[in-house]
Design an enzyme around this catalytic site. Structure first.
Site, PDB file in Angstrom:
ATOM      1  N   LYS A  19       0.810  -1.219   0.000  1.00 21.14           N
ATOM      2  CA  LYS A  19       0.000   0.000   0.000  1.00 21.14           C
ATOM      3  C   LYS A  19       0.849   1.278   0.000  1.00 21.14           C
ATOM      4  CE  LYS A  19      -1.729  -0.837   4.023  1.00 21.14           C
ATOM      5  NZ  LYS A  19      -1.074  -2.076   4.452  1.00 21.14           N
ATOM      6  N   ARG A  99      -7.813   1.356  10.679  1.00 21.39           N
ATOM      7  CA  ARG A  99      -7.451  -0.054  10.868  1.00 21.39           C
ATOM      8  C   ARG A  99      -8.518  -0.825  11.614  1.00 21.39           C
ATOM      9  NH1 ARG A  99      -1.055  -0.777  11.410  1.00 21.39           N
ATOM     10  NH2 ARG A  99      -0.485   1.155  10.407  1.00 21.39           N
ATOM     11  N   ARG A 137      12.540  -8.476   4.263  1.00 18.88           N
ATOM     12  CA  ARG A 137      12.805  -7.038   4.162  1.00 18.88           C
ATOM     13  C   ARG A 137      14.016  -6.650   5.008  1.00 18.88           C
ATOM     14  NH1 ARG A 137       7.538  -3.381   4.043  1.00 18.88           N
ATOM     15  NH2 ARG A 137       7.548  -3.468   6.308  1.00 18.88           N
ATOM     16  N   ARG A 170      14.320  -4.740  10.708  1.00 21.83           N
ATOM     17  CA  ARG A 170      13.551  -4.017  11.734  1.00 21.83           C
ATOM     18  C   ARG A 170      12.913  -5.021  12.683  1.00 21.83           C
ATOM     19  NH1 ARG A 170       9.456  -0.047   8.720  1.00 21.83           N
ATOM     20  NH2 ARG A 170       8.181  -1.717   9.551  1.00 21.83           N
ATOM     21  N   ARG A 181       1.437  -9.154  13.703  1.00 18.38           N
ATOM     22  CA  ARG A 181       0.842  -8.074  12.890  1.00 18.38           C
ATOM     23  C   ARG A 181      -0.250  -8.623  11.972  1.00 18.38           C
ATOM     24  NH1 ARG A 181       5.964  -5.684  10.086  1.00 18.38           N
ATOM     25  NH2 ARG A 181       4.577  -4.196   9.087  1.00 18.38           N
TER      26      ARG A 181
END
Ligand SMILES: [Zn+2]
Length: 223
Positions: A19, A99, A137, A170, A181
């Site tokens: 997104k 959210r 990532r 991260r 998440r």
């Protein structure tokens, strides 16, 4: 991109669905064609307001300092202030908010009947693909550039192509954190699909394809 003028848009989807990257691209293409579309990332906006010490930033910080979530009213006040800025006067994309169902309802209420959301675009990606995207990532510790071990590798493993900095993962990109998440997304955000479907603003994009193909389809959807 003049066709997206007037879009008041939410990009919705799981973490890793792309997104933020796509919102940034759409905003850049709008700017290039003289039809600005503001990319409003609520996470970035919150951090910026806190570090600038604005009144809303100070309010947000007082909750964060106590380890509490920033209340929906504070975020909505920030969004309201942000969409009054000149660069958002013709069109904007909200990324990272709402959210939860109460947030979606509060946002609708704050927009009112005269300027409601025009499109909610759902980025559909299978969960296995999301896991791979997120766990791979890597972020440059020096310049913040984002890489991916398989999808966007650096020339030298572990070193940033742009500045030579050390690549790090991260803490919220580690597998346990990612599963949390995704679970939170399924519990809280997925119900928004039905909510927006019932309002007839939901459009779905198959985001399990190359970013360029997804981008082209987004431009069509936002017409
Ligand atoms: Zn770097």
């Amino acid at each position: 991109m003049a066709q997206a003028a007037g879009s008041r848009c939410v990009f919705l989807g799981a973490p890793g669905a792309g997104k933020g990257t796509q919102a940034k691209k759409v905003a850049e293409s709008g700017e290039a064609s003289g039809a600005p579309i503001a990319h409003i990332s609520t996470g970035d906006m919150l951090r910026a307001q806190v570090s600038a010490g604005t009144e809303l930033g100070q309010q947000a910080k007082s909750f964060m300092d106590q380890g509490q979530l920033v209340p929906d009213e504070v975020i909505i006040a920030m969004v309201q202030e942000r969409i009054q800025q000149p660069d958002a006067s013709s069109a904007w994309i909200l990324d990272g908010f709402p959210r939860t169902l109460p947030q979606a309802e509060a946002l609708d209420e704050s927009l009112g009947d005269s300027t409601p959301l025009s499109d909610v675009i759902y980025f559909a990606v299978p969960e296995a693909e999301l896991l791979g995207r997120l766990t791979g990532r890597r972020t440059c510790a020096d310049c913040g550039a984002i890489w991916h071990v398989t999808n966007k590798p650096t020339k030298v493993a572990g070193k940033c192509d742009l500045c030579g900095g050390e690549l790090t993962q991260r803490s919220d990109d580690r597998e346990e954190a990612i599963q949390e998440r995704l679970d939170a997304y399924r519990a809280q955000t997925a119900p928004l699909l039905d909510y927006y479907r019932s309002k007839d603003v939901l459009r779905e994009v198959d985001a399990n394809r190359s970013p360029d193909v997804v981008f082209e389809e987004l431009l069509k959807l936002m017409q």
